[in-house]
Design a protein around this motif. Structure first.
Motif, PDB file in Angstrom:
ATOM      1  N   VAL A  36       4.546 -18.069  13.500  1.00  0.00           N
ATOM      2  CA  VAL A  36       3.318 -17.410  13.933  1.00  0.00           C
ATOM      3  C   VAL A  36       2.631 -16.806  12.716  1.00  0.00           C
ATOM      4  N   LEU A  37       1.321 -16.703  12.786  1.00  0.00           N
ATOM      5  CA  LEU A  37       0.550 -16.188  11.657  1.00  0.00           C
ATOM      6  C   LEU A  37       0.314 -14.687  11.797  1.00  0.00           C
ATOM      7  N   GLY A  38       0.363 -13.998  10.671  1.00  0.00           N
ATOM      8  CA  GLY A  38       0.094 -12.566  10.649  1.00  0.00           C
ATOM      9  C   GLY A  38      -0.603 -12.174   9.370  1.00  0.00           C
ATOM     10  N   ARG A  39      -1.210 -11.006   9.365  1.00  0.00           N
ATOM     11  CA  ARG A  39      -1.876 -10.464   8.178  1.00  0.00           C
ATOM     12  C   ARG A  39      -1.045  -9.300   7.644  1.00  0.00           C
ATOM     13  N   VAL A  40      -0.759  -9.314   6.349  1.00  0.00           N
ATOM     14  CA  VAL A  40       0.000  -8.231   5.727  1.00  0.00           C
ATOM     15  C   VAL A  40      -0.909  -7.020   5.583  1.00  0.00           C
ATOM     16  N   THR A  41      -0.501  -5.904   6.170  1.00  0.00           N
ATOM     17  CA  THR A  41      -1.325  -4.695   6.120  1.00  0.00           C
ATOM     18  C   THR A  41      -0.733  -3.614   5.227  1.00  0.00           C
ATOM     19  N   ALA A  42       0.554  -3.719   4.881  1.00  0.00           N
ATOM     20  CA  ALA A  42       1.181  -2.727   4.008  1.00  0.00           C
ATOM     21  C   ALA A  42       2.446  -3.327   3.413  1.00  0.00           C
ATOM     22  N   VAL A  43       2.801  -2.848   2.219  1.00  0.00           N
ATOM     23  CA  VAL A  43       4.012  -3.291   1.530  1.00  0.00           C
ATOM     24  C   VAL A  43       4.775  -2.056   1.089  1.00  0.00           C
ATOM     25  N   GLY A  73       4.891 -13.516  -4.924  1.00  0.00           N
ATOM     26  CA  GLY A  73       4.519 -12.188  -4.475  1.00  0.00           C
ATOM     27  C   GLY A  73       3.726 -12.219  -3.180  1.00  0.00           C
ATOM     28  N   VAL A  74       4.020 -11.273  -2.316  1.00  0.00           N
ATOM     29  CA  VAL A  74       3.266 -11.099  -1.073  1.00  0.00           C
ATOM     30  C   VAL A  74       2.528  -9.778  -1.192  1.00  0.00           C
ATOM     31  N   VAL A  75       1.219  -9.790  -0.971  1.00  0.00           N
ATOM     32  CA  VAL A  75       0.412  -8.586  -1.163  1.00  0.00           C
ATOM     33  C   VAL A  75      -0.385  -8.293   0.103  1.00  0.00           C
ATOM     34  N   VAL A  76      -0.928  -7.090   0.146  1.00  0.00           N
ATOM     35  CA  VAL A  76      -1.780  -6.702   1.264  1.00  0.00           C
ATOM     36  C   VAL A  76      -2.966  -7.661   1.355  1.00  0.00           C
ATOM     37  N   GLY A  77      -3.257  -8.092   2.570  1.00  0.00           N
ATOM     38  CA  GLY A  77      -4.347  -9.025   2.794  1.00  0.00           C
ATOM     39  C   GLY A  77      -3.890 -10.460   2.950  1.00  0.00           C
ATOM     40  N   ASP A  78      -2.664 -10.753   2.533  1.00  0.00           N
ATOM     41  CA  ASP A  78      -2.159 -12.118   2.658  1.00  0.00           C
ATOM     42  C   ASP A  78      -2.038 -12.531   4.121  1.00  0.00           C
ATOM     43  N   ARG A 245      -6.038  14.524  -7.944  1.00  0.00           N
ATOM     44  CA  ARG A 245      -4.611  14.235  -7.793  1.00  0.00           C
ATOM     45  C   ARG A 245      -4.462  12.975  -6.956  1.00  0.00           C
ATOM     46  N   HIS A 246      -3.500  12.110  -7.388  1.00  0.00           N
ATOM     47  CA  HIS A 246      -3.246  10.892  -6.624  1.00  0.00           C
ATOM     48  C   HIS A 246      -2.729  11.266  -5.242  1.00  0.00           C
ATOM     49  N   THR A 247      -3.428  10.827  -4.199  1.00  0.00           N
ATOM     50  CA  THR A 247      -2.986  11.115  -2.832  1.00  0.00           C
ATOM     51  C   THR A 247      -2.546   9.845  -2.116  1.00  0.00           C
ATOM     52  N   SER A 248      -3.196   8.714  -2.379  1.00  0.00           N
ATOM     53  CA  SER A 248      -2.773   7.440  -1.817  1.00  0.00           C
ATOM     54  C   SER A 248      -1.778   6.802  -2.779  1.00  0.00           C
ATOM     55  N   THR A 249      -0.598   6.465  -2.303  1.00  0.00           N
ATOM     56  CA  THR A 249       0.442   5.939  -3.186  1.00  0.00           C
ATOM     57  C   THR A 249       0.592   4.434  -3.086  1.00  0.00           C
ATOM     58  N   SER A 250       0.010   3.807  -2.092  1.00  0.00           N
ATOM     59  CA  SER A 250       0.107   2.363  -1.950  1.00  0.00           C
ATOM     60  C   SER A 250      -1.099   1.849  -1.190  1.00  0.00           C
ATOM     61  N   ALA A 251      -1.402   0.561  -1.400  1.00  0.00           N
ATOM     62  CA  ALA A 251      -2.529  -0.044  -0.696  1.00  0.00           C
ATOM     63  C   ALA A 251      -2.172  -0.247   0.767  1.00  0.00           C
ATOM     64  N   VAL A 252      -3.156  -0.084   1.632  1.00  0.00           N
ATOM     65  CA  VAL A 252      -2.945  -0.300   3.063  1.00  0.00           C
ATOM     66  C   VAL A 252      -4.230  -0.838   3.672  1.00  0.00           C
ATOM     67  N   ALA A 253      -4.097  -1.838   4.544  1.00  0.00           N
ATOM     68  CA  ALA A 253      -5.243  -2.420   5.233  1.00  0.00           C
ATOM     69  C   ALA A 253      -5.406  -1.759   6.594  1.00  0.00           C
ATOM     70  N   VAL A 263      -9.380  -1.929   2.952  1.00  0.00           N
ATOM     71  CA  VAL A 263      -8.127  -1.851   2.201  1.00  0.00           C
ATOM     72  C   VAL A 263      -8.244  -0.659   1.260  1.00  0.00           C
ATOM     73  N   ASP A 264      -7.540   0.415   1.583  1.00  0.00           N
ATOM     74  CA  ASP A 264      -7.560   1.615   0.749  1.00  0.00           C
ATOM     75  C   ASP A 264      -6.496   1.478  -0.327  1.00  0.00           C
ATOM     76  N   THR A 265      -6.861   1.700  -1.575  1.00  0.00           N
ATOM     77  CA  THR A 265      -5.940   1.548  -2.701  1.00  0.00           C
ATOM     78  C   THR A 265      -5.710   2.905  -3.366  1.00  0.00           C
ATOM     79  N   PRO A 266      -4.597   3.066  -4.096  1.00  0.00           N
ATOM     80  CA  PRO A 266      -4.359   4.320  -4.810  1.00  0.00           C
ATOM     81  C   PRO A 266      -5.451   4.588  -5.832  1.00  0.00           C
ATOM     82  N   GLY A 267      -5.704   5.861  -6.106  1.00  0.00           N
ATOM     83  CA  GLY A 267      -6.690   6.225  -7.119  1.00  0.00           C
ATOM     84  C   GLY A 267      -6.317   5.639  -8.468  1.00  0.00           C
ATOM     85  N   ILE A 268      -7.315   5.178  -9.223  1.00  0.00           N
ATOM     86  CA  ILE A 268      -7.061   4.544 -10.515  1.00  0.00           C
ATOM     87  C   ILE A 268      -7.669   5.375 -11.635  1.00  0.00           C
ATOM     88  N   ARG A 269      -7.047   5.310 -12.802  1.00  0.00           N
ATOM     89  CA  ARG A 269      -7.606   5.946 -13.999  1.00  0.00           C
ATOM     90  C   ARG A 269      -7.931   4.911 -15.063  1.00  0.00           C
TER      91      ARG A 269
END
Length: 341
Positions: A36-43, A73-78, A245-253, A263-269
Protein backbone atom coordinates in the motif's frame (compact mmCIF):
# COMPACT_ATOMS: atom_id res chain seq x y z
CA UNK A 1 50.15 -47.97 6.50
CA UNK A 2 49.87 -49.74 9.83
CA UNK A 3 48.26 -53.22 9.97
CA UNK A 4 44.53 -53.24 10.68
CA UNK A 5 43.88 -49.68 9.41
CA UNK A 6 41.56 -49.63 6.37
CA UNK A 7 42.26 -47.48 3.36
CA UNK A 8 39.50 -44.99 2.54
CA UNK A 9 38.31 -44.35 -1.01
CA UNK A 10 35.63 -42.22 -2.70
CA UNK A 11 32.85 -44.61 -1.75
CA UNK A 12 33.35 -43.70 1.87
CA UNK A 13 32.47 -40.04 1.23
CA UNK A 14 28.83 -39.26 1.95
CA UNK A 15 27.26 -36.47 -0.06
CA UNK A 16 24.18 -34.80 1.39
CA UNK A 17 21.51 -34.65 -1.30
CA UNK A 18 20.43 -31.08 -0.54
CA UNK A 19 23.06 -29.44 1.62
CA UNK A 20 21.91 -26.29 3.34
CA UNK A 21 22.88 -23.15 1.49
CA UNK A 22 23.62 -24.85 -1.80
CA UNK A 23 20.62 -23.32 -3.56
CA UNK A 24 21.77 -20.54 -5.92
CA UNK A 25 20.61 -17.10 -4.87
CA UNK A 26 18.03 -15.53 -7.13
CA UNK A 27 18.57 -12.01 -8.43
CA UNK A 28 14.84 -11.46 -8.52
CA UNK A 29 13.39 -9.45 -5.67
CA UNK A 30 9.84 -9.59 -4.38
CA UNK A 31 7.60 -7.22 -6.29
CA UNK A 32 5.36 -6.56 -3.30
CA UNK A 33 2.34 -6.18 -5.52
CA UNK A 34 0.14 -6.08 -2.42
CA UNK A 35 2.00 -3.08 -0.97
CA UNK A 36 0.00 0.00 0.00
CA UNK A 37 1.16 3.54 -0.67
CA UNK A 38 1.78 6.11 2.05
CA UNK A 39 3.35 9.53 2.50
CA UNK A 40 6.18 9.97 5.01
CA UNK A 41 5.20 12.74 7.41
CA UNK A 42 7.93 12.43 10.06
CA UNK A 43 11.24 10.65 10.67
CA UNK A 44 12.53 9.80 14.13
CA UNK A 45 15.51 7.52 14.84
CA UNK A 46 14.83 4.93 12.19
CA UNK A 47 11.06 5.01 12.56
CA UNK A 48 8.94 6.57 9.86
CA UNK A 49 5.47 7.98 10.41
CA UNK A 50 3.42 7.54 7.27
CA UNK A 51 -0.09 8.51 6.25
CA UNK A 52 -1.97 5.85 4.30
CA UNK A 53 -5.09 6.80 2.39
CA UNK A 54 -7.93 4.30 2.85
CA UNK A 55 -10.97 5.81 1.22
CA UNK A 56 -12.04 8.91 3.10
CA UNK A 57 -10.40 7.75 6.33
CA UNK A 58 -6.60 8.15 6.26
CA UNK A 59 -4.69 6.28 8.93
CA UNK A 60 -1.26 6.77 10.47
CA UNK A 61 1.11 3.82 10.11
CA UNK A 62 4.48 3.52 11.84
CA UNK A 63 7.11 1.80 9.71
CA UNK A 64 10.76 0.84 9.48
CA UNK A 65 12.95 0.58 6.41
CA UNK A 66 13.23 -2.89 4.86
CA UNK A 67 16.66 -4.46 4.49
CA UNK A 68 16.49 -4.45 0.69
CA UNK A 69 16.54 -0.65 0.67
CA UNK A 70 20.07 -0.79 2.11
CA UNK A 71 21.35 2.75 2.54
CA UNK A 72 18.68 4.50 0.51
CA UNK A 73 17.48 7.46 2.52
CA UNK A 74 13.81 7.98 3.29
CA UNK A 75 12.82 11.58 3.97
CA UNK A 76 9.71 13.56 4.80
CA UNK A 77 7.52 13.91 1.74
CA UNK A 78 8.52 10.60 0.19
CA UNK A 79 5.81 8.42 -1.30
CA UNK A 80 6.60 4.87 -0.14
CA UNK A 81 5.26 1.34 -0.55
CA UNK A 82 4.42 -0.47 2.70
CA UNK A 83 3.95 -4.15 3.50
CA UNK A 84 3.30 -6.07 6.68
CA UNK A 85 0.94 -4.75 9.31
CA UNK A 86 -0.43 -1.52 7.83
CA UNK A 87 -3.45 -1.38 10.11
CA UNK A 88 -1.98 1.49 12.13
CA UNK A 89 -2.88 -0.28 15.38
CA UNK A 90 -0.87 0.42 18.53
CA UNK A 91 2.44 -1.50 18.79
CA UNK A 92 2.41 -2.51 15.11
CA UNK A 93 5.19 -1.85 12.63
CA UNK A 94 5.08 -2.00 8.83
CA UNK A 95 8.04 -2.17 6.44
CA UNK A 96 8.97 0.33 3.74
CA UNK A 97 9.97 -1.76 0.75
CA UNK A 98 10.06 0.84 -2.01
CA UNK A 99 10.50 4.57 -2.49
CA UNK A 100 8.44 5.89 -5.37
CA UNK A 101 10.09 8.17 -7.92
CA UNK A 102 10.54 11.66 -6.54
CA UNK A 103 9.13 14.63 -8.41
CA UNK A 104 11.47 17.08 -6.68
CA UNK A 105 14.19 17.10 -4.04
CA UNK A 106 15.17 20.09 -1.91
CA UNK A 107 18.77 19.82 -0.73
CA UNK A 108 21.25 21.81 1.28
CA UNK A 109 24.73 21.31 2.70
CA UNK A 110 26.09 22.33 6.09
CA UNK A 111 28.25 24.97 4.37
CA UNK A 112 29.75 25.69 0.97
CA UNK A 113 32.74 23.40 1.57
CA UNK A 114 30.78 20.36 2.73
CA UNK A 115 30.57 17.73 -0.05
CA UNK A 116 27.79 15.85 1.77
CA UNK A 117 24.38 17.06 0.68
CA UNK A 118 21.37 16.63 2.90
CA UNK A 119 17.93 16.07 1.47
CA UNK A 120 15.47 18.26 3.39
CA UNK A 121 12.23 17.09 1.81
CA UNK A 122 10.97 15.27 -1.26
CA UNK A 123 8.04 15.96 -3.58
CA UNK A 124 7.48 19.58 -2.58
CA UNK A 125 6.51 22.20 -5.15
CA UNK A 126 6.92 25.44 -3.17
CA UNK A 127 9.60 26.85 -0.86
CA UNK A 128 8.28 29.35 1.67
CA UNK A 129 11.07 31.53 3.08
CA UNK A 130 9.86 33.02 6.36
CA UNK A 131 11.73 36.10 7.57
CA UNK A 132 11.04 38.70 10.23
CA UNK A 133 11.23 42.37 9.32
CA UNK A 134 12.89 43.03 12.69
CA UNK A 135 13.89 41.17 15.85
CA UNK A 136 15.79 39.35 14.42
CA UNK A 137 16.92 41.50 11.52
CA UNK A 138 16.40 40.14 7.98
CA UNK A 139 19.32 38.25 6.50
CA UNK A 140 19.24 38.94 2.75
CA UNK A 141 22.22 36.70 1.98
CA UNK A 142 20.50 33.72 3.60
CA UNK A 143 17.31 34.56 1.72
CA UNK A 144 19.26 34.68 -1.56
CA UNK A 145 20.69 31.25 -0.82
CA UNK A 146 17.24 29.84 -0.16
CA UNK A 147 15.99 31.31 -3.43
CA UNK A 148 18.91 29.74 -5.32
CA UNK A 149 18.14 26.36 -3.71
CA UNK A 150 14.46 26.71 -4.62
CA UNK A 151 15.13 27.55 -8.27
CA UNK A 152 17.73 24.78 -8.53
CA UNK A 153 15.22 22.23 -7.17
CA UNK A 154 12.45 23.45 -9.46
CA UNK A 155 10.34 24.84 -6.61
CA UNK A 156 8.33 28.05 -6.70
CA UNK A 157 9.53 30.54 -4.05
CA UNK A 158 7.32 32.54 -1.69
CA UNK A 159 8.47 35.14 0.83
CA UNK A 160 6.44 35.48 4.02
CA UNK A 161 7.37 38.57 6.02
CA UNK A 162 6.46 38.49 9.71
CA UNK A 163 6.29 41.11 12.48
CA UNK A 164 5.04 43.87 10.21
CA UNK A 165 3.57 45.52 13.32
CA UNK A 166 7.15 46.33 14.38
CA UNK A 167 8.69 47.49 11.10
CA UNK A 168 7.64 48.84 7.71
CA UNK A 169 8.22 46.19 5.00
CA UNK A 170 8.87 48.83 2.31
CA UNK A 171 12.67 48.94 2.72
CA UNK A 172 12.97 45.17 2.57
CA UNK A 173 10.67 44.81 -0.42
CA UNK A 174 12.63 47.41 -2.38
CA UNK A 175 15.34 44.79 -2.90
CA UNK A 176 13.04 41.90 -3.88
CA UNK A 177 10.13 43.46 -5.76
CA UNK A 178 12.21 43.78 -8.97
CA UNK A 179 12.77 40.00 -8.85
CA UNK A 180 9.04 39.38 -9.01
CA UNK A 181 9.25 36.93 -6.11
CA UNK A 182 5.72 36.64 -4.64
CA UNK A 183 5.38 37.73 -1.03
CA UNK A 184 2.87 38.08 1.80
CA UNK A 185 3.20 40.51 4.71
CA UNK A 186 1.93 39.18 8.05
CA UNK A 187 1.70 40.00 11.73
CA UNK A 188 0.39 37.98 14.65
CA UNK A 189 0.26 40.95 17.05
CA UNK A 190 -2.16 43.35 15.42
CA UNK A 191 -5.36 44.21 17.34
CA UNK A 192 -7.55 42.76 14.59
CA UNK A 193 -5.90 39.36 14.74
CA UNK A 194 -3.36 37.59 12.56
CA UNK A 195 -3.11 39.80 9.46
CA UNK A 196 -2.09 38.27 6.15
CA UNK A 197 -3.05 34.75 7.21
CA UNK A 198 -5.78 34.37 4.58
CA UNK A 199 -3.35 35.41 1.85
CA UNK A 200 -0.86 32.80 3.04
CA UNK A 201 -3.58 30.13 3.05
CA UNK A 202 -4.48 31.02 -0.53
CA UNK A 203 -0.85 30.62 -1.61
CA UNK A 204 -0.58 27.21 0.10
CA UNK A 205 -3.88 25.73 -1.06
CA UNK A 206 -3.46 22.26 -2.61
CA UNK A 207 0.34 22.59 -2.68
CA UNK A 208 3.20 20.93 -0.81
CA UNK A 209 5.09 23.83 0.77
CA UNK A 210 8.35 23.68 2.70
CA UNK A 211 8.80 26.34 5.38
CA UNK A 212 12.38 27.49 6.05
CA UNK A 213 13.74 30.38 8.07
CA UNK A 214 16.26 31.12 10.79
CA UNK A 215 15.26 30.80 14.42
CA UNK A 216 13.02 33.43 15.97
CA UNK A 217 11.32 34.69 12.80
CA UNK A 218 7.89 33.38 13.84
CA UNK A 219 7.81 30.33 11.58
CA UNK A 220 6.31 27.99 14.17
CA UNK A 221 3.77 30.64 15.20
CA UNK A 222 2.67 30.87 11.57
CA UNK A 223 2.45 27.08 11.24
CA UNK A 224 0.32 26.84 14.40
CA UNK A 225 -2.05 29.45 12.99
CA UNK A 226 -2.36 27.56 9.70
CA UNK A 227 -2.70 24.12 11.31
CA UNK A 228 -4.27 24.59 14.77
CA UNK A 229 -3.62 20.96 15.71
CA UNK A 230 0.10 21.22 14.95
CA UNK A 231 1.13 22.49 18.41
CA UNK A 232 4.65 23.38 17.22
CA UNK A 233 6.85 24.80 19.96
CA UNK A 234 7.62 28.51 19.75
CA UNK A 235 10.50 30.46 21.24
CA UNK A 236 11.77 33.96 21.98
CA UNK A 237 14.60 35.96 20.47
CA UNK A 238 17.62 36.54 22.72
CA UNK A 239 17.86 40.27 23.50
CA UNK A 240 21.68 40.14 23.57
CA UNK A 241 22.55 38.05 20.52
CA UNK A 242 19.46 38.87 18.46
CA UNK A 243 19.11 35.21 17.62
CA UNK A 244 16.23 32.85 18.17
CA UNK A 245 16.30 29.53 19.96
CA UNK A 246 15.81 26.34 17.96
CA UNK A 247 12.32 25.08 18.81
CA UNK A 248 11.61 22.68 15.92
CA UNK A 249 14.05 19.76 16.08
CA UNK A 250 12.94 17.78 13.04
CA UNK A 251 10.99 18.23 9.83
CA UNK A 252 7.32 17.27 9.91
CA UNK A 253 4.61 17.32 7.25
CA UNK A 254 1.25 18.69 8.35
CA UNK A 255 -1.98 18.49 6.38
CA UNK A 256 -3.73 21.82 5.85
CA UNK A 257 -7.43 21.80 6.74
CA UNK A 258 -8.48 23.08 3.30
CA UNK A 259 -6.09 20.96 1.22
CA UNK A 260 -2.33 20.91 0.79
CA UNK A 261 0.64 20.24 3.04
CA UNK A 262 3.05 22.31 5.10
CA UNK A 263 6.47 20.85 5.86
CA UNK A 264 7.86 22.65 8.90
CA UNK A 265 11.66 22.40 9.18
CA UNK A 266 14.04 23.24 12.05
CA UNK A 267 15.34 26.80 12.18
CA UNK A 268 18.49 27.27 10.09
CA UNK A 269 21.52 29.51 10.53
CA UNK A 270 23.22 28.52 7.28
CA UNK A 271 22.17 27.16 3.91
CA UNK A 272 25.12 25.62 2.09
CA UNK A 273 24.99 25.33 -1.70
CA UNK A 274 27.88 22.96 -2.32
CA UNK A 275 25.51 20.77 -4.37
CA UNK A 276 24.69 23.57 -6.84
CA UNK A 277 26.86 23.71 -9.95
CA UNK A 278 28.90 26.93 -10.13
CA UNK A 279 27.80 27.52 -13.73
CA UNK A 280 24.14 27.44 -12.71
CA UNK A 281 24.30 29.94 -9.87
CA UNK A 282 24.11 33.01 -12.13
CA UNK A 283 20.94 31.63 -13.74
CA UNK A 284 19.21 31.96 -10.37
CA UNK A 285 19.82 35.73 -10.32
CA UNK A 286 17.41 36.74 -13.11
CA UNK A 287 18.05 40.44 -12.53
CA UNK A 288 21.78 39.99 -13.18
CA UNK A 289 22.01 37.18 -15.75
CA UNK A 290 21.21 39.38 -18.81
CA UNK A 291 24.22 41.53 -17.91
CA UNK A 292 26.60 38.63 -18.51
CA UNK A 293 26.01 38.81 -22.29
CA UNK A 294 28.93 41.26 -22.63
CA UNK A 295 31.25 39.34 -20.30
CA UNK A 296 34.53 38.04 -21.79
CA UNK A 297 34.77 34.34 -22.59
CA UNK A 298 35.27 32.25 -19.45
CA UNK A 299 34.32 35.11 -17.14
CA UNK A 300 33.91 34.03 -13.52
CA UNK A 301 31.69 37.08 -12.83
CA UNK A 302 34.08 38.04 -10.03
CA UNK A 303 36.87 39.83 -11.90
CA UNK A 304 37.71 43.31 -13.18
CA UNK A 305 36.62 42.58 -16.77
CA UNK A 306 33.17 41.35 -15.71
CA UNK A 307 30.37 43.25 -17.45
CA UNK A 308 28.08 42.98 -14.45
CA UNK A 309 29.65 46.03 -12.79
CA UNK A 310 28.63 48.26 -15.71
CA UNK A 311 25.21 46.58 -15.83
CA UNK A 312 24.59 47.42 -12.18
CA UNK A 313 26.10 50.91 -12.41
CA UNK A 314 23.68 51.73 -15.23
CA UNK A 315 20.79 50.78 -12.97
CA UNK A 316 19.69 47.95 -15.23
CA UNK A 317 19.57 45.46 -12.31
CA UNK A 318 17.18 47.63 -10.31
CA UNK A 319 17.69 49.51 -7.06
CA UNK A 320 19.02 46.41 -5.30
CA UNK A 321 21.56 45.67 -8.03
CA UNK A 322 24.66 46.44 -5.98
CA UNK A 323 23.65 44.31 -3.00
CA UNK A 324 22.47 41.50 -5.28
CA UNK A 325 25.79 41.51 -7.16
CA UNK A 326 27.63 41.41 -3.85
CA UNK A 327 25.49 38.45 -2.78
CA UNK A 328 26.18 36.64 -6.07
CA UNK A 329 29.93 37.13 -5.75
CA UNK A 330 29.96 35.96 -2.16
CA UNK A 331 28.27 32.75 -3.30
CA UNK A 332 30.69 32.31 -6.18
CA UNK A 333 33.74 32.87 -3.96
CA UNK A 334 32.56 30.40 -1.36
CA UNK A 335 31.80 27.78 -4.00
CA UNK A 336 35.04 28.54 -5.81
CA UNK A 337 37.02 27.84 -2.65
CA UNK A 338 35.35 24.45 -2.46
CA UNK A 339 36.23 23.59 -6.06
CA UNK A 340 39.88 24.44 -5.42
CA UNK A 341 40.14 22.21 -2.31
Amino acid sequence: MSPGRRRYDEEDVRVRPNPRGSRPRSKERPRHEDAVLGRVTAVDRGRYTTLVRAGDQPRTVLAMKARELARKGVVVGDQVALVGDTSGAVDTLARIVRIEERESVLRRTADDTDPVERVIVANADQLVVVTALINPQPRPRLIDRCLVAAYDAGLDPLLVLTKSDLADPEDFLRDYTPLEVPYVVTSSKTPGGFTGLDQVRARLHDRVSVFVGHSGVGKSTLVNALVPSADRATGQVNDVTGRGRHTSTSAVALALPDGGWVVDTPGIRSFGLAHVDLARIITHFPDLEPGTADCPRGCTHDEEECALDAWVAAGRAGPAGASRLDSLRRLLRARGQQSED
